[in-house]
Write a protein that holds these residues in place. Structure first.
Motif, PDB file in Angstrom:
ATOM      1  N   GLU A  15       0.830  -1.211   0.000  1.00  0.00           N
ATOM      2  CA  GLU A  15       0.000   0.000   0.000  1.00  0.00           C
ATOM      3  C   GLU A  15       0.860   1.255   0.000  1.00  0.00           C
ATOM      4  N   LEU A  16       1.910   1.266   0.803  1.00  0.00           N
ATOM      5  CA  LEU A  16       2.793   2.421   0.831  1.00  0.00           C
ATOM      6  C   LEU A  16       3.530   2.593  -0.499  1.00  0.00           C
ATOM      7  N   ASN A  64       2.476   1.587  -3.464  1.00  0.00           N
ATOM      8  CA  ASN A  64       1.493   2.062  -4.445  1.00  0.00           C
ATOM      9  C   ASN A  64       1.196   3.544  -4.248  1.00  0.00           C
ATOM     10  N   SER A  65       1.133   3.974  -3.008  1.00  0.00           N
ATOM     11  CA  SER A  65       0.893   5.388  -2.717  1.00  0.00           C
ATOM     12  C   SER A  65       2.029   6.250  -3.252  1.00  0.00           C
ATOM     13  N   GLN A  66       3.244   5.783  -3.076  1.00  0.00           N
ATOM     14  CA  GLN A  66       4.414   6.521  -3.565  1.00  0.00           C
ATOM     15  C   GLN A  66       4.366   6.658  -5.088  1.00  0.00           C
ATOM     16  N   GLU A  78       1.752   6.403  -7.008  1.00  0.00           N
ATOM     17  CA  GLU A  78       0.590   7.222  -7.369  1.00  0.00           C
ATOM     18  C   GLU A  78       0.932   8.710  -7.259  1.00  0.00           C
ATOM     19  N   GLN A  79       1.644   9.092  -6.210  1.00  0.00           N
ATOM     20  CA  GLN A  79       2.063  10.483  -6.056  1.00  0.00           C
ATOM     21  C   GLN A  79       2.995  10.906  -7.189  1.00  0.00           C
TER      22      GLN A  79
END
Length: 163
Positions: free
Chosen positions: A4-5, A7-9, A11-12
């Motif tokens: 999740e982390l 993917n968040s990175q 995505e940003q």
């Protein structure tokens, strides 16, 4: 690192890339329409006006790297929360003597180049002298969250070049 982390990175990074491309397109359209003809001050030996665009929230090291990639001379447009800011970069010092320049070119004095570009531009526009920067600033790949790191096999130069 959790998925999740990670993917968040990513995505940003993608959102920032899309925002930068949109800004580049707007600058290109303005140039094509002739709105910036009187603003562009830096010209190369071929008579072209090299352009670099950046987002204010990006780290200063990326701006330095982009300018270096095109030879160091550039008309720079930065999208900040205060609007579009314009600065120039010139490797020749544009005729300034060493006494007239604020010399920050020793990269050993920089702990990192992660200051936001908008912060640097605001500071730069308050200076009375031109500022001399090093050709490269130390950089962290993680521009958003100090707890999130990209995979070890990601090459910094390749990542930055695609941003």
């Amino acid at each position: 690192m959790s998925k999740e982390l990670q993917n968040s990175q990513y995505e940003q990074l993608i959102k920032r890339h899309i925002k930068l491309l949109s800004f580049q397109s707007a600058i290109n359209d303005s140039i094509a329409e002739g709105y910036l003809d009187d603003s562009l001050k830096v010209q190369d030996d071929n008579g072209d006006y090299p352009i670099v665009t950046a987002l204010g929230e990006e780290p200063l090291s990326l701006l330095v790297k982009r300018c270096r990639a095109i030879g160091g001379n550039a008309n720079i447009f930065v999208l900040t929360d205060k609007g579009t800011r314009y600065i120039t970069a010139q490797t020749d010092g544009s005729g300034s003597s060493e006494e007239e320049v604020l010399d920050l070119s020793d990269s050993g004095q920089w702990s990192n180049g992660n200051a936001e570009i908008s912060f640097f531009v605001d500071w730069l526009l308050r200076q009375e002298k031109p500022v001399k920067l090093p050709g490269r600033l130390p950089c962290s790949l993680d521009m958003y969250n100090s707890d999130v790191k990209l995979k070890d096999d990601v090459d910094e130069d390749n990542l930055v070049s695609i941003l």
